[in-house]
Design a protein around this motif. Structure first.
Motif, PDB file in Angstrom:
ATOM      1  N   CYS A 241       0.923  -0.690  -0.013  1.00  0.00           N
ATOM      2  CA  CYS A 241       0.082   0.239   0.230  1.00  0.00           C
ATOM      3  C   CYS A 241       0.920   1.312  -0.396  1.00  0.00           C
ATOM      4  O   CYS A 241       2.010   1.495   0.313  1.00  0.00           O
ATOM      5  CB  CYS A 241      -1.053   0.436   1.167  1.00  0.00           C
ATOM      6  SG  CYS A 241      -2.011   1.293   1.197  1.00  0.00           S
ATOM      7  N   PHE A 242       0.430   1.974  -0.683  1.00  0.00           N
ATOM      8  CA  PHE A 242       1.182   3.501  -0.391  1.00  0.00           C
ATOM      9  C   PHE A 242       0.983   4.454   0.403  1.00  0.00           C
ATOM     10  O   PHE A 242       2.296   4.947   0.695  1.00  0.00           O
ATOM     11  CB  PHE A 242       0.559   4.642  -1.868  1.00  0.00           C
ATOM     12  CG  PHE A 242       1.837   5.895  -2.572  1.00  0.00           C
ATOM     13  CD1 PHE A 242       0.646   6.877  -1.717  1.00  0.00           C
ATOM     14  CD2 PHE A 242       2.942   6.053  -3.095  1.00  0.00           C
ATOM     15  CE1 PHE A 242       1.626   7.921  -2.045  1.00  0.00           C
ATOM     16  CE2 PHE A 242       3.366   7.025  -2.678  1.00  0.00           C
ATOM     17  CZ  PHE A 242       3.141   8.288  -2.685  1.00  0.00           C
ATOM     18  N   MET A 243      -0.201   4.046   1.065  1.00  0.00           N
ATOM     19  CA  MET A 243      -0.051   5.580   2.486  1.00  0.00           C
ATOM     20  C   MET A 243       0.468   4.207   3.298  1.00  0.00           C
ATOM     21  O   MET A 243       0.298   5.166   4.779  1.00  0.00           O
ATOM     22  CB  MET A 243      -2.009   5.308   2.112  1.00  0.00           C
ATOM     23  CG  MET A 243      -2.314   6.246   1.443  1.00  0.00           C
ATOM     24  SD  MET A 243      -1.174   8.199   0.574  1.00  0.00           S
ATOM     25  CE  MET A 243      -1.873   8.615   2.626  1.00  0.00           C
ATOM     26  N   GLN A 244       0.486   3.060   3.244  1.00  0.00           N
ATOM     27  CA  GLN A 244       1.117   2.005   4.942  1.00  0.00           C
ATOM     28  C   GLN A 244      -0.066   2.171   5.741  1.00  0.00           C
ATOM     29  O   GLN A 244       0.389   2.496   6.413  1.00  0.00           O
ATOM     30  CB  GLN A 244       2.571   2.660   4.466  1.00  0.00           C
ATOM     31  CG  GLN A 244       3.247   2.006   3.691  1.00  0.00           C
ATOM     32  CD  GLN A 244       4.567   2.122   4.208  1.00  0.00           C
ATOM     33  OE1 GLN A 244       5.044   2.947   5.533  1.00  0.00           O
ATOM     34  NE2 GLN A 244       5.231   2.502   3.248  1.00  0.00           N
ATOM     35  N   CYS A 245      -1.591   2.492   4.984  1.00  0.00           N
ATOM     36  CA  CYS A 245      -2.207   2.320   6.682  1.00  0.00           C
ATOM     37  C   CYS A 245      -2.672   1.115   7.005  1.00  0.00           C
ATOM     38  O   CYS A 245      -2.935   1.327   8.509  1.00  0.00           O
ATOM     39  CB  CYS A 245      -3.693   2.735   5.505  1.00  0.00           C
ATOM     40  SG  CYS A 245      -4.582   1.238   4.859  1.00  0.00           S
TER      41      CYS A 245
ATOM     42  N   CYS B  75      -2.402  -4.315   2.730  1.00  0.00           N
ATOM     43  CA  CYS B  75      -1.558  -3.956   3.293  1.00  0.00           C
ATOM     44  C   CYS B  75      -1.370  -5.142   4.985  1.00  0.00           C
ATOM     45  O   CYS B  75      -0.678  -5.870   5.013  1.00  0.00           O
ATOM     46  CB  CYS B  75      -2.264  -2.837   4.786  1.00  0.00           C
ATOM     47  SG  CYS B  75      -1.612  -1.268   4.140  1.00  0.00           S
TER      48      CYS B  75
END
Length: 931
Positions: free
Chosen positions: A432-436, A442
């Motif tokens: 995930c680009f946002m690393q949520c 994720c």
């Protein structure tokens, strides 16, 4: 003919039932088996009588006596016919078809054929000449793999290569002016002294040559190096590798990492694919017995697989010739040597240099700095790269989990347990680009990371947990079922791998020595890098070479270790003595003294190579043309003494010692010209006026004048030649009429390499980039009209390989000679008058000269070797006190412990694996793209 049927043979067939397949007429008295042969596996071949060790060490007279005794006692014998004259291994296309009729069923295509057809119709394509080496490589890669699986072909083909190289080296030896001296020394050896030295060395005594006769014995071994250097896999080639490593240390500083990689050929799907006859690659593993027989019958597959794994390791893990950093940082240089283990499988020992590496003292000073920032960053870097424990629990917990996993996932279940050593690595999913931490991407990534950790621990538990006494019985005696020795098979009864290792709860720095003690929570494994464990799924050992006295001796030890020879000195002395006894009839013959010495030298070197017992995978590696060492640089021989001698000519009052400078004589018109490499630098082009000698050797190459593309040399121009590692330039004999009898040119071609030194600041700041341009020598140069100098671009610079005498020390010995040497190397000159004034000492000249930062770094690096040697006493004192740790794991033979997986320790880091996600993807694509 028309009367014969077409669907059956034109003979009468009679069948007689037999109770057994034995022939009574050929059955020996001790054969009580019902039938000959086996239903499965290899057929046994048994030789009865005096063989193997019973004949080893016997002289020719003893062998004759044993044979005569056997015949007088009416012993049986087998007569093998042969021609009057032996077959030659030179230019004999019939030799291999006669030796291997099952490989050449039509009798054509033997090694040495002058012509060989290329792909396609030969009437359209024609014929092309092919060298013997290329022909052997072609046969090993033949489509049906019959040459790969033949038991004898790789050995015979490689042995012939060694014999030819040895013969070539012996004949080249006769052209040297010192050959007569070597001949007298060899033929004048005292056999009694040889035997005494061998016995003393065998008894474990440290022998120092004291008498002149003892010194002559040791000098003969050095003389034989001139021949052995031409032979692949010889002890001499290891010595040259060691010298190249020290030259690389002089250019790049001490190495940062010591890495061992031992690919598991018998368990890897790619190696199975190479050994099998299937065209399509499928990552499926065979049963253990099937794949073991498959690999053992095809050493070429093992050699190809090893080369592939090392190439992938250098490219993807070290980040060489790629657009990404390596796991250990940006690679500045590497040097790795190939070695065969007890099972004859191949593994790699590699020294690694990183960009912006510091010297031992610089690291120590920064580690002990009160600020502590450098110490913190270094520890973070080391702990993120290699550790010393399992990642999912203790060793007992991991073993229990693996056993439970096998039980819960039987082979007949929907999701059966798979041995990770026998599978390819699974790349991580897209992150995930946002690393949520909440989305499906994720979650998928976290699941993969859990799989990564458990799989790596499983690999460690199977391959890298050391087990002392694996080759011993309960009573402590050696298990006869084990064909290899273990770590406890020694007179002390202690593990020679020094297991169990000390437990270290946390990483800390010794406040006195500056040595970094890495965290290590498992005593029976050593340190490794986790990515190697997951990607290559094989034995590996990774150690950081950091500051401290122990690390200095470690650098020296690892340098010697990765280039260690197989033969012991005592074995060499015994072999030389046996050669004298075996060929006494030849030595007492009518041949000239020089011919006797040349032939005896060749026989001794051939005997050395036979005693090294090169295995079939190693022999196949050489036949395929794969390297026996991997390096980021190429090396140009640098005979520095000749240049220092030239400088000394301008200052005769210095009392220069006698130095015999060698030149190559070249006939030009009615003149005989002497060609010297020293003249190349003295009369270098005026555009390179400010270039010092060290830079000139590493950055320049000699080319024909006006040949910008380095095409074939025209008539009258000096051809490029391969470097003779023993002698930079060979002498040319001149007949009485002044005409040259034989011409051998000086090699001037400097090979290309990467990541070498840059030019001096004066050349860096030049308004015009001179890289790649060609310049003429000054008019005083004897070949100014036909030869020129090309300045190579930075990526193609080479490393000067210091050969000849050892470089002088800065802290011991003749200070003036040391200062004259470094001025010769690092200050531009055309004559010795340019380096100092008439009233100056060389020490004063060094003090006044402004060395650049790069030159100062090289001078420090040149002294690293002596620092390592001086650290011996301090190291051993720390070792006795138990306060030092060395890169272990591969200092013992992996096969001494576990013939399947070896005995190295692997470890997993605690850091985020995101840094090597792309690396795993790239390597996985590379592996799965094999067809």
């Amino acid at each position: 003919m028309d009367e014969y049927p077409e669907d059956c043979p034109p003979v009468l067939i009679q069948y007689k039932h037999a109770e057994t397949n034995k022939m009574v007429e050929t059955q020996d008295l001790t054969n009580f088996d019902d039938e000959d042969g086996v239903e499965l596996g290899d057929c046994p071949f048994v030789v009865h009588g005096l063989t193997g060790e019973g004949l080893q060490g016997k002289t020719s007279e003893e062998l004759k006596g044993l044979a005569l005794k056997h015949m007088n006692s009416e012993g049986k014998m087998l007569a093998v016919g042969h021609a009057v004259a032996p077959e030659s291994i030179y230019h004999n296309p019939r030799l291999y078809p006669q030796m291997f009729p099952w490989l050449f069923p039509y009798g054509y295509g033997g090694i040495g054929s002058r012509k060989f057809t290329v792909e396609g119709d030969h009437e359209e394509k024609g014929f092309i000449p092919i060298s013997e080496k290329e022909h052997k490589r072609h046969l090993l890669m033949y489509y049906d793999k019959r040459f790969q699986t033949d038991l004898y072909f790789p050995f015979v083909a490689f042995s012939h290569e060694q014999i030819k190289a040895c013969s070539t080296g012996s004949y080249l030896m006769t052209e040297k002016t010192k050959f007569n001296e070597m001949s007298d020394r060899l033929l004048g050896l005292n056999s009694t002294v040889l035997a005494g030295l061998a016995e003393r060395l065998s008894a474990g005594e440290t022998v120092h040559a004291v008498t002149e006769e003892e010194k002559e014995c040791y000098q003969v071994i050095k003389d034989l190096d001139h021949i052995g250097s031409h032979v692949q896999g010889s002890t001499t080639s290891k010595k040259y590798m060691r010298n190249e490593i020290w030259s690389l240390i002089a250019a790049k500083g001490p190495p940062c990492w010591f890495i061992t990689l031992s690919p598991a050929d018998v368990k890897h799907p790619i190696c199975i694919y190479y050994a099998d006859t299937k065209e399509k690659f499928e990552p499926k593993i065979l049963e253990y017995g099937d794949r073991f027989r498959l690999i053992s019958r095809n050493p070429v597959a093992a050699a190809r697989f090893f080369h592939l794994m090392v190439t992938l390791f250098i490219q993807h893990v070290l980040g060489v010739d790629t657009d990404h950093l390596g796991i250990y940082g940006k690679t500045a240089a590497y040097y790795g040597t190939v070695e065969q283990q007890g099972r004859l499988t191949l593994h790699l020992h590699l020294l690694l240099w990183i960009i912006c590496n510091l010297t031992f003292q610089e690291i120590r000073d920064k580690l002990l700095d009160e600020d502590g920032m450098f110490q913190k960053k270094l520890i973070e870097y080391l702990e993120s790269t290699f550790v010393g424990e399992f990642s999912t629990g203790t060793q007992d917990q991991v073993l229990e989990r693996v056993a439970q996993d096998k039980k819960n996932r039987p082979p007949d279940s929907e999701n059966p347990y798979e041995d990770p050593v026998e599978t390819l690595p699974i790349p991580p999913p897209k992150k995930c680009f946002m690393q949520c931490g909440l989305c499906d991407e994720c979650q998928s990534y976290n699941n993969w990371y859990t799989y990564f950790a458990t799989t790596t621990d499983d690999l460690i538990s199977k391959s890298n947990v050391h087990k002392c006494g694996s080759t011993l019985n309960k009573d402590g005696t050696h298990n006869k079922g084990k064909q290899f020795t273990g770590c406890m098979d020694n007179k002390w009864g202690k593990c020679r791998a020094r297991f169990p290792r000390p437990i270290v709860d946390r990483t800390y720095v010794d406040s006195e020595t500056g040595h970094v003690f890495m965290k290590k929570k498992e005593s029976m494994i050593n340190t490794v890098t986790p990515v190697l464990t997951y990607l290559f799924r094989c034995n590996s050992d990774v150690t950081s070479l950091q500051s401290g006295t122990a690390t200095k001796i470690t650098v020296q030890y690892t340098t010697n270790y990765v280039t260690k020879g197989v033969l012991k000195t005592r074995t060499m002395f015994q072999t030389i003595r046996n050669m004298f006894q075996k060929h006494d009839y030849f030595l007492n013959g009518t041949d000239s003294r020089q011919d006797k010495a040349r032939a005896l030298m060749a026989k001794i070197v051939n005997s050395f190579t036979s005693k090294m017992e090169v295995g079939s995978p190693m022999a196949s590696l050489y036949l395929l043309g794969n390297p026996d060492h991997y390096t980021s640089h190429t090396f140009v021989p640098f005979y520095w003494q000749g240049y220092v001698h030239e400088v000394g000519k301008a200052w005769p009052e210095d009392g220069e010692s006698v130095y015999c400078e060698k030149v190559t004589l070249f006939k030009k018109g009615n003149r005989i010209l002497g060609l010297s490499l020293v003249n190349d630098y003295v009369y270098r082009p005026k555009e390179l006026e400010q270039m010092n000698l060290y830079e000139y050797i590493s950055q320049c190459t000699r080319v024909p004048a006006g040949d910008k593309s380095e095409k074939e040399d025209k008539k009258g121009k000096i051809p490029k030649q391969k470097v003779d590692k023993e002698d930079f330039d060979a002498e040319l004999d001149i007949s009485l009429d002044g005409k040259p009898k034989k011409q051998k040119m000086v090699p001037y071609e400097v090979e290309l390499c990467k990541n070498s030194l840059t030019m001096e600041e004066s050349n860096k700041d030049s308004s015009e980039d001179l890289s790649g341009k060609t310049f003429r020598f000054l008019k005083e140069h004897p070949f100014t009209k036909t030869q020129a100098v090309r300045l190579l671009p930075p990526k193609k610079h080479s490393v000067p390989n210091f050969v000849g005498a050892t470089l002088p020390r800065r802290d011991q010995g003749d200070r003036e000679y040391y200062c004259k040497t470094i001025m010769t190397l690092f200050k531009p000159w055309r004559t010795g008058k340019h380096l100092k004034g008439p009233k100056e000492t060389w020490d004063d000249a060094v003090y006044k000269h402004a060395f650049t930062e790069q030159q100062t770094s090289i001078l420090k690096n040149m002294h690293v070797k002596y620092e390592c040697l001086d650290a011996n006493d301090d190291y051993f004192s720390q070792l006795r006190a138990g306060g030092v740790q060395l890169p272990m794991g591969d200092f013992m033979n992996a096969d001494d412990f576990d013939p399947g997986n070896g005995d190295y320790a692997w470890e997993i880091p605690d850091g985020d694996p995101a840094e090597f996600d792309n690396l795993i993807c790239r390597l996985d694509v590379k592996l799965r793209s094999l067809k």
